[in-house]
Write an enzyme that holds these catalytic residues in place. Structure first.
Site, short mmCIF file in Angstrom:
data_model
loop_
_atom_site.label_atom_id
_atom_site.label_comp_id
_atom_site.label_asym_id
_atom_site.label_seq_id
_atom_site.Cartn_x
_atom_site.Cartn_y
_atom_site.Cartn_z
N GLU A 100 -26.77 -8.71 -6.47
CA GLU A 100 -27.96 -9.54 -6.54
C GLU A 100 -29.11 -8.79 -7.21
OE1 GLU A 100 -27.61 -12.59 -5.96
OE2 GLU A 100 -29.66 -13.35 -5.87
N HIS A 126 -25.75 -11.35 -13.09
CA HIS A 126 -24.51 -11.07 -12.34
C HIS A 126 -23.36 -10.79 -13.32
CE1 HIS A 126 -25.68 -11.94 -8.24
NE2 HIS A 126 -26.10 -13.15 -8.52
N HIS A 136 -30.35 -15.67 -14.21
CA HIS A 136 -29.89 -15.08 -12.95
C HIS A 136 -28.38 -14.82 -12.99
CE1 HIS A 136 -29.97 -14.54 -8.52
NE2 HIS A 136 -28.73 -15.00 -8.61
N GLU A 137 -27.63 -15.88 -13.31
CA GLU A 137 -26.17 -15.73 -13.30
C GLU A 137 -25.71 -14.78 -14.41
OE1 GLU A 137 -24.82 -16.68 -10.68
OE2 GLU A 137 -26.29 -18.14 -9.98
#
Ligand code: ZN
Length: 503
Positions: free
Chosen positions: A297, A271, A267-268
């Site tokens: 996001e 980003h 997820h990160e």
């Protein structure tokens, strides 16, 4: 002063404000990774000073003069020219800054830095009453901020606009209503399905150093550049793009929970890939900045869920995962594993929620935030309101506030208007991925070979490099040819989970 001179002064001034702000980001990263607990008082003063200096720069009267000169010139004539985009977005930020009094900015910075520590202790001790006065104070300050900025329709609009420029509470409420209407029966059908994933797969002994190594190698494989970034541990994971060549990912690990660390990193890293894909030549200006939190996001969700929870992805990585944790998964087939990482269940904690139920957690927060800001709900009554709505959406009662309204850091940070951007991210991610699949046939075969360059390149070109050239609404139209809609997410979820659960 010529328009060109005015434009250059404007850009230099704003770049310096953003440089200062990135100093603040680094302090914020440190606060949440390595700072000793007793440093919090001094850090609050440092952060308040940086916030004030940035705010003063963005509110400076010269900015209005330079903006006026450029806006009336040919430089800003073509709406998607670099100059016009920079002027449009600097105007927006400047107007917000002028309208919010410096006193309020400093008070918010100081209050929220302290409130984060109070929240952390309150959550640990399951002691909502100690946090309640802080929540009350923050709601008042945010309401004051919204009133200072001004709004036509909803007190929530100016707060949402901070994170998702141009979005309105009304349209978000309409998308969310459709989502809830369609997701509620899907969640019920999945809960009742006879075929369910094994629950023992992801809770085995997964040593943390190996999780770290494996997570880092997956992030690198999808395209996160570790010569321009790093990965550390924290209590509440985030990604901080400090500037070109420096992007900080964070995660948290538990030995007996493979999901949290691994999918947190994916997820990160999503980003981070966005931040690393911004145009360094435009650093510090809107043309070199992310569009919105919703678009940010969308990039993390796309890598975490659309790619990272797909079967082709695991066809490549599962044998490698098994090698990294010798013996741990000997009795688990690829299908078992893939089903286990896509388990759908009504649960208490947002950050642990699956793709299907996640959005229901957000809708609840979106509604409570509006009630708090409109003064229809008091800080003291928040736990009861939370639990009542939670029961209605999830058919579950939180055993305590630590698993209820105290679970998230956002309110202690003053982040009202932030939560909806998570679900907007899911909507954008599904719509972008649908388009990427149609533009790039055979993507799943890429994933089966551990090959992600075509997808990353597509995202770099269409979404990362343009910076803020288009607002999120227009970017979506530009990239997918259609306005944002819940349909792509809903059809993705129905198809994927229909197959997995044999509905
Ligand atoms: Zn995120």
């Amino acid at each position: 002063m010529t328009p060109t001179d005015a434009y250059h002064s404007l850009i230099q001034h704003v770049r310096e404000a953003r440089l200062l702000e990135s100093v603040g980001s680094l302090l914020g990263w440190d606060e949440r990774t390595y700072m000793p607990p007793k440093g919090s008082g001094h850090r609050a003063e440092q952060m308040a000073l940086i916030s004030r200096l940035v705010h003063e720069r963005l509110a400076a009267p010269q900015l209005a003069e330079w903006l006026a000169v450029v806006e009336q010139s040919d430089l800003a004539a073509r709406p998607d020219a670099v100059e016009a985009v920079n002027v449009r977005e600097i105007r927006r930020v400047h107007e917000r800054a002028v309208k919010i009094p410096t006193r309020l900015v400093e008070e918010l910075a100081r209050t929220t830095t302290r409130a984060q520590n109070v929240w952390q202790e309150a959550r640990q001790a399951n002691d909502f009453p100690s946090f309640a006065p802080w929540l009350d104070r923050i709601v008042r300050l945010k309401r004051e901020e919204a009133q200072a900025i001004g709004y036509r329709d909803s007190v929530y609009d100016p707060l949402l606009d901070e994170y998702e420029p141009g979005a309105t509470t009304r349209e978000v409420a309409a998308w969310f209503a459709e989502l809830r209407r369609e997701l509620t029966p899907l969640v019920a059908a999945l809960a009742e399905a006879r075929r369910q994933p094994r629950s023992d797969v992801l809770t085995r002994d997964f040593p943390i150093d190996r999780q770290h190594w494996f997570g880092q190698s997956v992030a690198a494989a999808i395209g996160f550049d570790f010569t321009a970034g790093r990965l550390d541990t924290t209590a509440h994971p985030f990604c901080s793009g400090i500037g070109p060549g420096d992007c900080r990912l964070t995660t948290r690990y538990q030995t007996r929970d493979l999901q949290q660390g691994l999918f947190g990193i994916l997820h990160e890293a999503g980003h981070g890939i966005y931040d690393q894909g911004l145009d360094p030549d435009h650093c510090g200006t809107p043309m070199g900045s992310p569009v919105s939190l919703g678009i940010h996001e969308s990039q993390s969700r796309l890598w975490e869920n659309q790619v990272g929870r797909s079967r082709p992805f695991w066809e490549y990585f599962y044998p490698r995962l098994c090698q990294s944790f010798p013996g741990a998964l000997d009795d688990v087939s690829l299908d078992d594993f893939h089903f286990a990482v896509n388990r759908v269940a009504r649960s208490l904690i947002r950050v642990e929620a699956d793709e299907v139920t996640y959005n229901l957690h957000i809708i609840l927060r979106f509604e409570l935030e509006q009630a708090l800001l409109r003064g229809e709900l008091s800080a003291n009554d928040t736990p009861a309101a939370w639990n009542e709505r939670f029961r209605a959406s999830f058919d579950l009662t939180p055993p305590d506030d630590a698993h209820g309204c105290l679970q998230d850091i956002h309110w202690s940070m003053g982040g009202f208007g932030y939560f909806p951007t998570y679900t907007l991210g899911n909507l954008f991610a599904a719509q972008f991925m649908e388009q990427a699949r149609s533009d790039l046939p055979g993507l799943d075969d890429d994933f089966r070979r551990g090959e992600f360059r075509r997808l990353k390149g597509w995202l770099n070109d269409r979404i990362h490099r343009p910076g803020m050239r288009w607002r999120s609404r227009d970017l979506c139209l530009k990239v997918t040819g259609r306005p944002l809609s819940p349909r792509p997410l809903l059809s993705y979820l129905r198809q994927k989970y229909g197959e997995l659960y044999h509905l």
